[in-house]
Design a protein around this motif. Structure first.
Motif, PDB file in Angstrom:
ATOM      1  N   GLN A 100       0.834  -1.207   0.000  1.00 22.32           N
ATOM      2  CA  GLN A 100       0.000   0.000   0.000  1.00 22.32           C
ATOM      3  C   GLN A 100       0.864   1.250   0.000  1.00 22.32           C
ATOM      4  O   GLN A 100       0.580   2.218  -0.705  1.00 22.32           O
ATOM      5  CB  GLN A 100      -0.933   0.012   1.211  1.00 22.32           C
ATOM      6  N   TYR A 101       1.924   1.229   0.813  1.00 26.08           N
ATOM      7  CA  TYR A 101       2.845   2.364   0.861  1.00 26.08           C
ATOM      8  C   TYR A 101       3.396   2.649  -0.542  1.00 26.08           C
ATOM      9  O   TYR A 101       3.370   3.792  -1.005  1.00 26.08           O
ATOM     10  CB  TYR A 101       3.986   2.078   1.847  1.00 26.08           C
ATOM     11  N   ILE A 156       0.802   4.173  -2.856  1.00 19.56           N
ATOM     12  CA  ILE A 156       0.510   5.576  -2.523  1.00 19.56           C
ATOM     13  C   ILE A 156       1.650   6.477  -2.983  1.00 19.56           C
ATOM     14  O   ILE A 156       1.417   7.533  -3.556  1.00 19.56           O
ATOM     15  CB  ILE A 156       0.242   5.725  -1.013  1.00 19.56           C
ATOM     16  N   LYS A 157       2.882   6.057  -2.737  1.00 19.27           N
ATOM     17  CA  LYS A 157       4.035   6.888  -3.100  1.00 19.27           C
ATOM     18  C   LYS A 157       4.164   7.082  -4.611  1.00 19.27           C
ATOM     19  O   LYS A 157       4.776   8.042  -5.055  1.00 19.27           O
ATOM     20  CB  LYS A 157       5.326   6.282  -2.544  1.00 19.27           C
ATOM     21  N   GLN A 180       1.674   7.799  -6.536  1.00 21.89           N
ATOM     22  CA  GLN A 180       0.692   8.795  -6.941  1.00 21.89           C
ATOM     23  C   GLN A 180       1.312  10.191  -6.892  1.00 21.89           C
ATOM     24  O   GLN A 180       2.017  10.541  -5.951  1.00 21.89           O
ATOM     25  CB  GLN A 180      -0.531   8.725  -6.039  1.00 21.89           C
ATOM     26  N   TYR A 213       1.452  12.434  -3.790  1.00 17.67           N
ATOM     27  CA  TYR A 213       2.187  11.967  -2.606  1.00 17.67           C
ATOM     28  C   TYR A 213       3.676  11.782  -2.849  1.00 17.67           C
ATOM     29  O   TYR A 213       4.393  11.330  -1.961  1.00 17.67           O
ATOM     30  CB  TYR A 213       1.599  10.649  -2.107  1.00 17.67           C
ATOM     31  N   VAL A 268       4.695   9.457   4.131  1.00 20.25           N
ATOM     32  CA  VAL A 268       3.467   8.688   4.333  1.00 20.25           C
ATOM     33  C   VAL A 268       3.590   7.890   5.628  1.00 20.25           C
ATOM     34  O   VAL A 268       4.510   7.095   5.793  1.00 20.25           O
ATOM     35  CB  VAL A 268       3.202   7.739   3.144  1.00 20.25           C
TER      36      VAL A 268
END
Length: 89
Positions: free
Chosen positions: A7-8, A11-12, A14, A17, A22
């Motif tokens: 998930q990290y 997200i990174k 995107q 971000y 995070v």
């Protein structure tokens, strides 16, 4: 652990971000990984560890310290995204 790191990483990737630290709520602590773990450890003066099984750096701190550490990260010029693990049953 693999779920959190996946998930990290997602997200990174995107755009919004890319330059943010995070943090994930994980039980009674907040965790961050990879370069963010190194950054957070330097700014907050906490130790990061290395997960050999996942091959990533991990920094964590007690959730009760968020109200102290979040302003420190912001004063250091960091954007911070705070989230929780998605439950993908």
């Amino acid at each position: 652990m693999k779920k959190m790191i996946k998930q990290y990483a997602n997200i990174k990737k995107q755009k919004q971000y890319l330059d943010a630290v995070v943090l994930f709520r994980c039980g009674d602590s907040y965790e961050t990984y990879c370069d963010d773990a190194i950054t957070v450890s330097k700014i907050l003066g906490i130790t990061f560890t290395y997960s050999f099984s996942e091959r990533v750096e991990i920094a964590r701190f007690d959730h009760l310290l968020l109200s102290t550490y979040l302003p420190e990260l912001i004063r250091a010029g960091k954007r911070v995204a705070v989230g929780e693990l998605e439950d993908n049953n």
